[in-house]
Scaffold this active site. Structure first.
Site, PDB file in Angstrom:
ATOM      1  N   GLN A  78      29.412 -43.883   2.921  1.00 14.58           N
ATOM      2  CA  GLN A  78      29.944 -42.586   2.509  1.00 14.58           C
ATOM      3  C   GLN A  78      31.459 -42.694   2.282  1.00 14.58           C
ATOM      4  O   GLN A  78      32.234 -42.864   3.230  1.00 14.58           O
ATOM      5  CB  GLN A  78      29.667 -41.508   3.555  1.00 14.58           C
ATOM      6  CG  GLN A  78      30.070 -40.121   3.066  1.00 14.58           C
ATOM      7  CD  GLN A  78      29.964 -39.075   4.146  1.00 14.58           C
ATOM      8  OE1 GLN A  78      30.821 -38.978   5.012  1.00 14.58           O
ATOM      9  NE2 GLN A  78      28.902 -38.278   4.105  1.00 14.58           N
ATOM     10  N   TYR A 120      36.297 -30.981   2.761  1.00 13.09           N
ATOM     11  CA  TYR A 120      37.192 -32.110   2.499  1.00 13.09           C
ATOM     12  C   TYR A 120      37.602 -32.146   1.022  1.00 13.09           C
ATOM     13  O   TYR A 120      37.345 -31.203   0.281  1.00 13.09           O
ATOM     14  CB  TYR A 120      36.559 -33.401   2.987  1.00 13.09           C
ATOM     15  CG  TYR A 120      36.262 -33.346   4.476  1.00 13.09           C
ATOM     16  CD1 TYR A 120      37.297 -33.191   5.400  1.00 13.09           C
ATOM     17  CD2 TYR A 120      34.958 -33.388   4.962  1.00 13.09           C
ATOM     18  CE1 TYR A 120      37.038 -33.093   6.764  1.00 13.09           C
ATOM     19  CE2 TYR A 120      34.692 -33.302   6.321  1.00 13.09           C
ATOM     20  CZ  TYR A 120      35.728 -33.155   7.217  1.00 13.09           C
ATOM     21  OH  TYR A 120      35.472 -33.052   8.554  1.00 13.09           O
TER      22      TYR A 120
END
Length: 235
Positions: free
Chosen positions: A101, A174
């Site tokens: 990720q 984010y």
């Protein structure tokens, strides 16, 4: 119907032996400088040995200024490749796939580190993070281009390490969310305003990744099912 969980799951460029995925669980196992260690390797191996078809790593920062919190192994430099290669080798012993990720915190840094003592976190906006109150600095066009390349280089290093694919962290407040969200992104340039403009950043990331790794490397993205304006939770 339960039997289908144990049938292979085929994507365009990736086949997983079953449909049980270990999601991107957090875990501050690694060293402060962003290098990895045996604790991470052993943790990932336990899930592979237990029979899951694929593991999605916890967030892996593509740049020091994009650390969500310290003590997570990074992919910001070639010196990180040998560690991730070891992770992949250990997981692959059990016919388990490993998807890294790729992440960038933007303004939402969940724990302070040396990097945010000396400069403001980069984001789509100058408005401070409502979740932690951290100050923010809107990225310039040059900084956006540099960050796009950080994602692309991270994907290239993941492939060089022998991993099976990458996931873009496009949720939970984010950086990619900070561009995509109309509640956060207040820019008046080509990266703000319409949904097409707000999506421009992540589309550039995807195109840059494809230029580095080709069309045959697995790429997916984690996104929010629901956004609550500029906040993570409805309350």
């Amino acid at each position: 119907m339960a039997d289908i969980l144990f049938e292979p799951l085929k994507f365009k460029n990736l086949t997983v032996k079953n449909r049980i995925f270990r999601s991107n669980i957090s875990g501050r196992f690694d060293n402060y400088d962003g290098s990895g260690n045996l604790a991470r390797i052993n943790w990932e191996e336990k899930f592979a040995r237990g029979g899951v078809g694929a593991i999605i790593s916890s967030f892996v920062p593509v740049h020091i200024r994009g650390r969500i919190m310290p003590n997570y192994a990074m992919i910001d430099d070639a010196d990180k490749i040998p560690f991730w290669r070891k992770v992949g080798e250990r997981v692959h012993e059990y016919d388990c796939k490993y998807i890294m990720q790729l992440s960038h915190s933007g303004r939402q840094q969940d724990m302070g580190g040396v990097e945010n003592l000396f400069w403001k976190p980069l984001s789509s906006t100058n408005q401070k993070d409502f979740f932690h109150g951290i100050l923010s600095q809107a990225m310039t066009a040059r900084e956006i281009g540099e960050t796009v390349q950080c994602f692309a280089e991270g994907a290239r290093r993941a492939r060089e390490a022998g991993l099976d694919g990458v996931e873009l962290h496009g949720s939970n407040g984010y950086l990619i969310t900070q561009f995509r969200s109309s509640g956060i992104n207040d820019r008046d340039d080509e990266y703000g305003g319409s949904v097409e403009n707000r999506t421009r950043f992540v589309l550039e990331v995807v195109r840059a990744i494809r230029q580095k790794v080709g069309r045959d490397f697995h790429l997916q993205m984690k996104i929010n099912g629901v956004d609550h304006n500029n906040w993570l939770y409805p309350w």
